[in-house]
Design an enzyme around this catalytic site. Sequence first.
Site, PDB file in Angstrom:
ATOM      1  N   ARG A 169       0.827  -1.209   0.000  1.00 10.29           N
ATOM      2  CA  ARG A 169       0.000   0.000   0.000  1.00 10.29           C
ATOM      3  C   ARG A 169       0.867   1.267   0.000  1.00 10.29           C
ATOM      4  NH1 ARG A 169      -3.827  -0.445   4.669  1.00 10.29           N
ATOM      5  NH2 ARG A 169      -4.447  -2.444   3.818  1.00 10.29           N
ATOM      6  N   ARG A 190      -3.087   6.888   1.212  1.00 11.54           N
ATOM      7  CA  ARG A 190      -3.585   8.088   1.884  1.00 11.54           C
ATOM      8  C   ARG A 190      -2.569   8.804   2.760  1.00 11.54           C
ATOM      9  NH1 ARG A 190      -9.022   5.855   4.575  1.00 11.54           N
ATOM     10  NH2 ARG A 190      -7.722   3.974   4.733  1.00 11.54           N
ATOM     11  N   ARG A 239      -6.812  11.681  -5.538  1.00 14.54           N
ATOM     12  CA  ARG A 239      -8.066  11.001  -5.175  1.00 14.54           C
ATOM     13  C   ARG A 239      -9.238  11.980  -5.196  1.00 14.54           C
ATOM     14  NH1 ARG A 239     -12.300  10.069  -3.342  1.00 14.54           N
ATOM     15  NH2 ARG A 239     -13.019   8.556  -1.813  1.00 14.54           N
ATOM     16  N   ASP A 272      -7.402  -2.471  -6.728  1.00 12.65           N
ATOM     17  CA  ASP A 272      -8.031  -3.024  -5.539  1.00 12.65           C
ATOM     18  C   ASP A 272      -8.264  -4.506  -5.760  1.00 12.65           C
ATOM     19  OD1 ASP A 272     -10.673  -3.618  -3.767  1.00 12.65           O
ATOM     20  OD2 ASP A 272      -9.545  -1.956  -2.911  1.00 12.65           O
ATOM     21  N   TYR A 306     -15.451 -11.494   0.953  1.00 11.08           N
ATOM     22  CA  TYR A 306     -16.195 -10.279   0.592  1.00 11.08           C
ATOM     23  C   TYR A 306     -17.446 -10.618  -0.219  1.00 11.08           C
ATOM     24  CZ  TYR A 306     -12.268  -7.346   2.089  1.00 11.08           C
ATOM     25  OH  TYR A 306     -11.291  -6.721   2.817  1.00 11.08           O
TER      26      TYR A 306
END
Length: 352
Positions: free
Chosen positions: A27, A31, A40, A77, A154
């Site tokens: 990652r 962010r 973003r 993702d 998921y």
Amino acid sequence: MSRLDNDTFLRALLRQPTPYTPVWLMRQAGRYLPEYRETRKRAGSFLALCKSPALACEVTLQPLTRFALDAAILFSDILTVPDAMGLGLYFAEGEGPKFERPLREEWEIRNLAAPDPTVELRYVMDAVAEIRRALDGSVPLIGFSGSPWTLACYMVEGGSSDDYRKVKALAYTRPDLMHHILDVTTQAVVAYLNAQIEAGAQAVMVFDSWGGTLSEAAYREFSLAYLARIAAGLTRERDGRRVPSIVFTKGGGLWLEAIADAGFDAVGLDWTMDIGRARALVGERVALQGNLDPAVLCASPEAVVAEARRVLDAFGPHPGHVFNLGHGISQFTPPENVAALVEAVHAYDRDA
């Protein structure tokens, strides 16, 4: 063979000698970087960012502009695959990923089909190709996918879960249906990763983020067996160069030796296991990737350097180590601590 100025990462994955320990971070585009947050915002949403090859390329390169990292990883993702299967991925503000149509009924499960990655996931392949062009042979590009078990979590739960109650209940009550989901998803993952390799990925990684939530017997049946099938189905060479593969089961330290026998070139470790002990267990079967606790990066730069050295000391003077975190980087990480980490890892062998 295509030009590659820095192949240290690829050589380490193949357990070949390297002048220093290569480093990249799970990652690493994210962010914690103000420039990522700006891109973003421009994209309008996380999914829009993932689905724009130009913007995905932009954020993939951002950490490499700041830090002397030894690999880039495709910005995407893991849930793009089930989204392409028609489950309707969306991101709820503050709640993480969710699916509009989670797998609940038997007919939905029986109707599940692997997507064509060059059609339904064309935007990912376009991003891979664009990133490879932009990197211009500076460092290798890593492609990736979620593992079948993690994707199934998921797909059945409909989003993140604290206890994985629905997916585990399905596995224990209707293992036939669970295996059908995993079989179709395995076909999809193999096709997806091989398409990324065809588009330009020079190494691939499978994230088995939720494998560690299973019991040992269930892990071997519902996760590891399918990971081994993926390893067996991967393209191993492209443009005259080996394409190494990495598998990472968070919480999988208990099953390290079995994971090392699954057929991948390298095994990622989370931060709960001593990497020296892990190396002693796997011997020369695989390279190891890891495994600094990501929370260390929220401490002082001095602590970051000390803990990085602890990992490097534990691994010892052997080939086959790619330095990384034991999981994804925290959004609260100060970028200057990442700079201190990368510098410390690169300086380690020169100082020794």
